[in-house]
Design a protein around this motif. Sequence first.
Motif, PDB file in Angstrom:
ATOM      1  N   ARG A 117       0.832  -1.207   0.000  1.00 50.98           N
ATOM      2  CA  ARG A 117       0.000   0.000   0.000  1.00 50.98           C
ATOM      3  C   ARG A 117       0.868   1.260   0.000  1.00 50.98           C
ATOM      4  O   ARG A 117       0.619   2.207  -0.742  1.00 50.98           O
ATOM      5  CB  ARG A 117      -0.905  -0.024   1.228  1.00 50.98           C
ATOM      6  N   GLU A 118       1.926   1.243   0.854  1.00 50.05           N
ATOM      7  CA  GLU A 118       2.866   2.373   0.934  1.00 50.05           C
ATOM      8  C   GLU A 118       3.555   2.588  -0.409  1.00 50.05           C
ATOM      9  O   GLU A 118       3.685   3.718  -0.870  1.00 50.05           O
ATOM     10  CB  GLU A 118       3.924   2.123   2.015  1.00 50.05           C
ATOM     11  N   ILE A 119       4.003   1.490  -1.016  1.00 53.38           N
ATOM     12  CA  ILE A 119       4.705   1.582  -2.299  1.00 53.38           C
ATOM     13  C   ILE A 119       3.779   2.202  -3.343  1.00 53.38           C
ATOM     14  O   ILE A 119       4.170   3.132  -4.062  1.00 53.38           O
ATOM     15  CB  ILE A 119       5.199   0.179  -2.764  1.00 53.38           C
ATOM     16  N   ILE A 120       2.539   1.728  -3.396  1.00 59.22           N
ATOM     17  CA  ILE A 120       1.571   2.242  -4.370  1.00 59.22           C
ATOM     18  C   ILE A 120       1.297   3.721  -4.106  1.00 59.22           C
ATOM     19  O   ILE A 120       1.270   4.537  -5.027  1.00 59.22           O
ATOM     20  CB  ILE A 120       0.260   1.420  -4.326  1.00 59.22           C
ATOM     21  N   LYS A 121       1.128   4.063  -2.810  1.00 56.56           N
ATOM     22  CA  LYS A 121       0.814   5.453  -2.430  1.00 56.56           C
ATOM     23  C   LYS A 121       1.943   6.399  -2.841  1.00 56.56           C
ATOM     24  O   LYS A 121       1.699   7.544  -3.247  1.00 56.56           O
ATOM     25  CB  LYS A 121       0.602   5.508  -0.911  1.00 56.56           C
ATOM     26  N   ASN A 122       3.190   5.928  -2.700  1.00 57.81           N
ATOM     27  CA  ASN A 122       4.344   6.779  -2.998  1.00 57.81           C
ATOM     28  C   ASN A 122       4.700   6.865  -4.467  1.00 57.81           C
ATOM     29  O   ASN A 122       5.584   7.621  -4.843  1.00 57.81           O
ATOM     30  CB  ASN A 122       5.553   6.308  -2.200  1.00 57.81           C
ATOM     31  N   GLN A 123       4.011   6.064  -5.270  1.00 54.26           N
ATOM     32  CA  GLN A 123       4.313   6.128  -6.708  1.00 54.26           C
ATOM     33  C   GLN A 123       3.679   7.363  -7.353  1.00 54.26           C
ATOM     34  O   GLN A 123       2.584   7.722  -7.016  1.00 54.26           O
ATOM     35  CB  GLN A 123       3.793   4.864  -7.404  1.00 54.26           C
ATOM     36  N   GLN A 124       4.433   7.954  -8.228  1.00 51.19           N
ATOM     37  CA  GLN A 124       3.918   9.126  -8.951  1.00 51.19           C
ATOM     38  C   GLN A 124       3.360   8.657 -10.286  1.00 51.19           C
ATOM     39  O   GLN A 124       4.019   7.944 -11.000  1.00 51.19           O
ATOM     40  CB  GLN A 124       5.062  10.127  -9.207  1.00 51.19           C
TER      41      GLN A 124
END
Length: 156
Positions: free
Chosen positions: A148-155
Motif C-alpha cells: 500500500r505504501e509503495i503504491i501510495k508513494n508512486q507518482q
Amino acid sequence: MPSLDKTNSSNISTGLEKLETLLKTLKLFEEDRVKTFEDWSFSEDEKCSISEMAKAGFCFTGDMSKDDDSATCFVCGKVLDGWENTDDPWIEHQKHSANCQFVKMRRSEDELTVEEFLDLFKHISRQYLTNQYKKKEAVFIEVVQNIREIIKNQQF
Ligand SMILES: [Zn+2]
C-alpha cells in the motif's frame, strides 16, 4: 493380480509421523515436557522438581544462563517464573491460571482417559493452529501495508 497400494500405506505412515511431530511440538506428553528442562535448580526430592513441573503441565521456556526460570503451561500458555524449591507446581498453576483445562482436570497423564486426552489434544491443537494463523495473518497484513505504501508513494 491384487497388489498392495503403496501410495496409501506411505500416506498413513507420513501422516503418523506428522502426528508424532505435532504431539512433540505441542508437548502433550509428560516425557516431552521433562526433556525441555536441562539446568533446573531443584532436585527430584524437592517439591518443585522437573518431574513435578512436567506433571503439572509445565515446559521449561526460560534461559538459566540469564537467571530466567520461566516455565509455560502446554495447555493454557501461562508463563510463571521465580520458582522456589518449596513451590508445588500444581498449586502455583491453579493459583495463576484457575481456568486452565489441565488444572481443572488435575490429573497426571497416566490417570487421563483416552477421551480426556483427546479433548486436551483437540483444545491445544486448536490454540496452536489459531496462533499459527495469527502469525501468518500478521505477516500478511504487514506485506499488504508495505505494498500500500509503495503504491501510495508512486507518482503517476
Ligand atoms: Zn495451564
